[in-house]
Design an enzyme around this catalytic site. Structure first.
Site, mmCIF file in Angstrom:
data_model
loop_
_atom_site.group_PDB
_atom_site.id
_atom_site.type_symbol
_atom_site.label_atom_id
_atom_site.label_comp_id
_atom_site.label_asym_id
_atom_site.label_seq_id
_atom_site.Cartn_x
_atom_site.Cartn_y
_atom_site.Cartn_z
ATOM 1 N N HIS A 77 -22.312 13.979 69.968
ATOM 2 C CA HIS A 77 -22.818 12.622 70.181
ATOM 3 C C HIS A 77 -24.319 12.675 70.430
ATOM 4 O O HIS A 77 -24.790 13.458 71.247
ATOM 5 C CB HIS A 77 -22.149 11.986 71.402
ATOM 6 C CG HIS A 77 -20.730 11.596 71.158
ATOM 7 N ND1 HIS A 77 -20.033 10.771 72.003
ATOM 8 C CD2 HIS A 77 -19.879 11.911 70.166
ATOM 9 C CE1 HIS A 77 -18.804 10.596 71.523
ATOM 10 N NE2 HIS A 77 -18.694 11.285 70.421
ATOM 11 N N TYR A 205 -20.741 3.032 78.694
ATOM 12 C CA TYR A 205 -20.758 2.885 80.153
ATOM 13 C C TYR A 205 -21.017 1.417 80.444
ATOM 14 O O TYR A 205 -22.092 0.908 80.112
ATOM 15 C CB TYR A 205 -21.890 3.716 80.763
ATOM 16 C CG TYR A 205 -21.662 5.218 80.735
ATOM 17 C CD1 TYR A 205 -21.899 5.958 79.586
ATOM 18 C CD2 TYR A 205 -21.226 5.890 81.876
ATOM 19 C CE1 TYR A 205 -21.700 7.332 79.569
ATOM 20 C CE2 TYR A 205 -21.029 7.267 81.866
ATOM 21 C CZ TYR A 205 -21.264 7.983 80.715
ATOM 22 O OH TYR A 205 -21.063 9.337 80.708
ATOM 23 N N PRO A 296 -18.133 11.628 88.631
ATOM 24 C CA PRO A 296 -18.095 11.932 87.195
ATOM 25 C C PRO A 296 -19.020 11.091 86.325
ATOM 26 O O PRO A 296 -19.144 11.357 85.131
ATOM 27 C CB PRO A 296 -16.622 11.671 86.818
ATOM 28 C CG PRO A 296 -16.132 10.721 87.847
ATOM 29 C CD PRO A 296 -16.887 11.016 89.102
ATOM 30 N N LYS A 300 -21.485 15.788 84.901
ATOM 31 C CA LYS A 300 -22.182 17.034 85.220
ATOM 32 C C LYS A 300 -21.300 18.153 85.783
ATOM 33 O O LYS A 300 -21.699 19.315 85.771
ATOM 34 C CB LYS A 300 -23.308 16.760 86.243
ATOM 35 C CG LYS A 300 -24.478 16.006 85.662
ATOM 36 C CD LYS A 300 -25.358 16.916 84.832
ATOM 37 C CE LYS A 300 -26.287 16.159 83.922
ATOM 38 N NZ LYS A 300 -25.988 16.274 82.505
ATOM 39 N N TYR A 388 -29.127 13.520 81.338
ATOM 40 C CA TYR A 388 -27.751 13.461 80.824
ATOM 41 C C TYR A 388 -27.485 14.622 79.871
ATOM 42 O O TYR A 388 -26.434 15.261 79.919
ATOM 43 C CB TYR A 388 -27.551 12.119 80.110
ATOM 44 C CG TYR A 388 -26.112 11.782 79.785
ATOM 45 C CD1 TYR A 388 -25.403 10.882 80.573
ATOM 46 C CD2 TYR A 388 -25.469 12.331 78.680
ATOM 47 C CE1 TYR A 388 -24.098 10.557 80.281
ATOM 48 C CE2 TYR A 388 -24.160 12.005 78.378
ATOM 49 C CZ TYR A 388 -23.481 11.117 79.178
ATOM 50 O OH TYR A 388 -22.178 10.791 78.889
#
Ligand code: APR
Ligand code: PHB
Length: 401
Positions: A77, A205, A296, A300, A388
């Site tokens: 991704h 998200y 979560p 990580k 990220y």
């Protein structure tokens, strides 16, 4: 029954991703280890956990011969979607960070690959052990003691012991004068695995007035979705219909459809931040969830656990193959720099996207302002993308045996 005495260089408690990768990396440096695990192999392989790997973690796994199935089945991704106030925005990590990306490949699959690699190489793993204890941690010959599946007591003399036994393990409490930093969040995640193709190409998200929701995936045919729920929510209070209705509500966007399918698994996971230091006492070294937990939202936990053991395997190589303690002495500090960065990022993502039960409109406006900033300022978007996709990637350069 007589005690069975044995010897190994590295005693490893816990056959999660941390313990298994450590034994794999050590074998590459010619160091032998014994992994003891209190569950069965089938249990470890079935436990649903995280699923997102930073680019550096993928490169690490490839570089140590664990990339075959990951490359065939992992889903690369190049960004994520952030959704709030009825808008969905794409963050393009590749463009923002000069080519970084992430890969969806479930922790369960990494654990299966690691078991297969270790067992094919003749690696020693004892399942279904109990009564694990340690002694002599401040000597050069610590002893790991356990009962095998048949109830036989084993005492294994080691050079060093790695506590890779997760958050509820026995290793961390053996470290005296431990400092602990902790944050409990007033919400949990209800996660489902559903037999339905993902309705999105990249993760969504979503911050919603009713609470956070996340659409992620496992394969082109299996979706994974999460809902923010109150802590200690009994799973029975969430029949499948209610879960889908709430996901439809929190992820809704005009012109976009969330596909539904049979729910294969569902569970509620608490959310916490936790850091313990130092990650070492004498000849006992902690790695992974045994030393730190992140919520979560930043994806990580798994990446941190695998990074710890890269540092640890390198340090053990230096200590055991060359007699040099410098990297072992630096281990805790080296790991904690990465751990704290990930702890901040995970806390920040969590705070920005969840709606706390007692949250007032001032806090809601701050969250929305931050989300607008992250989706409109290149500098802010780059900060998110850089963290990220992995800010502190580790490389494994095995010291020659
Ligand atoms: N003796 C032997 N094994 C133990 C003991 C014990 N006393 N206590 C726990 N274990 C085992 C657990 O059964 C588990 O298999 O240690 C293992 C720890 O594995 P994980 O909890 O997966 O921890 P870690 O390897 O550090 O991986 C961290 O897991 O929770 C996720 O998000 C987290 O992805 C991250 C990853
Ligand atoms: C997952 O795929 O399970 C996942 C992905 C991203 C997260 C958390 C979980 O932030």
């Amino acid at each position: 029954m007589a005690v069975v005495r044995g010897r190994t260089q590295v005693g490893i408690v816990g056959a999660g991703p941390a313990g298994l990768l450590l034994s794999h990396l050590l074998a590459l440096s010619g160091i032998d280890s014994l992994v003891i695990e209190n569950r069965t192999r089938a249990y470890c392989e079935a436990r649903q956990r995280a699923g997102l790997l930073e680019a550096g973690t993928v490169e690490l796994l490839r570089s140590v011969g664990l990339g075959e199935r990951l490359d065939a089945e992992g889903m690369e991704h190049g960004g994520i979607y952030l959704q709030f106030a009825g808008e969905r925005h794409h963050l393009d990590f590749r463009e923002l960070t000069g080519g970084r990306w992430v890969t969806i490949y479930a922790q369960t699959e990494i654990v299966k690959d690691l078991f297969a690699a270790r067992l094919a190489a003749g690696g020693a793993i004892e399942f279904s052990v109990s009564g694990v204890s340690m002694s002599g941690l401040t000597t050069d010959t610590p002893v790991l003691s356990y009962l095998s599946e048949t109830g036989q007591r084993h005492e294994i003399t080691c050079d060093v012991i790695a506590g890779c036994d997760g958050f509820h393990g026995i290793s961390r409490p053996l470290i005296p004068d431990l400092s602990v930093w902790e944050r409990a969040y007033p919400y949990a995640w209800l996660g489902i695995l559903a037999e339905v193709p993902p309705s999105t190409d990249e993760l969504i998200y979503s911050r919603h007035e009713e609470g956070f929701a996340l659409h992620t995936m496992r394969t082109p045919h299996i979706s994974r979705l999460y809902l923010q729920v109150p802590p200690d929510t009994p799973i029975e209070s969430w029949p499948d219909d209610r879960i889908w209705a709430e996901l439809q509500h929190r992820l809704a966007l005009p012109g976009w459809t969330l596909k539904e399918g049979p729910i294969l698994e569902k569970a509620v996971t608490p959310m916490r931040s936790f850091v313990a230091a130092p990650m070492r006492y004498g000849r006992l070294f902690l790695a992974g969830d045994a030393a730190h937990i992140v919520p979560p939202t930043g994806a990580k936990g798994l990446n941190l656990a695998l990074s710890d053991v890269v540092v640890l395997a390198t340090a053990f190589g230096e200590l055991l193959n060359r007699g040099s303690p410098a990297l072992a002495d630096a281990y805790s500090g080296t790991c904690l720099a990465r751990v704290w960065r990930a702890t901040h990022f995970s806390w920040w993502m969590t705070s920005m996207l969840h709606v706390a039960p007692d949250q007032d409109t001032f806090e809601s406006q701050l969250q929305l302002s931050q989300l607008r900033y992250v989706t409109s300022s290149r500098a802010a978007a780059t900060t998110l993308a850089e963290n990220y996709s992995g800010y502190h990637p580790v490389r494994y350069n095995p010291p020659p045996p």
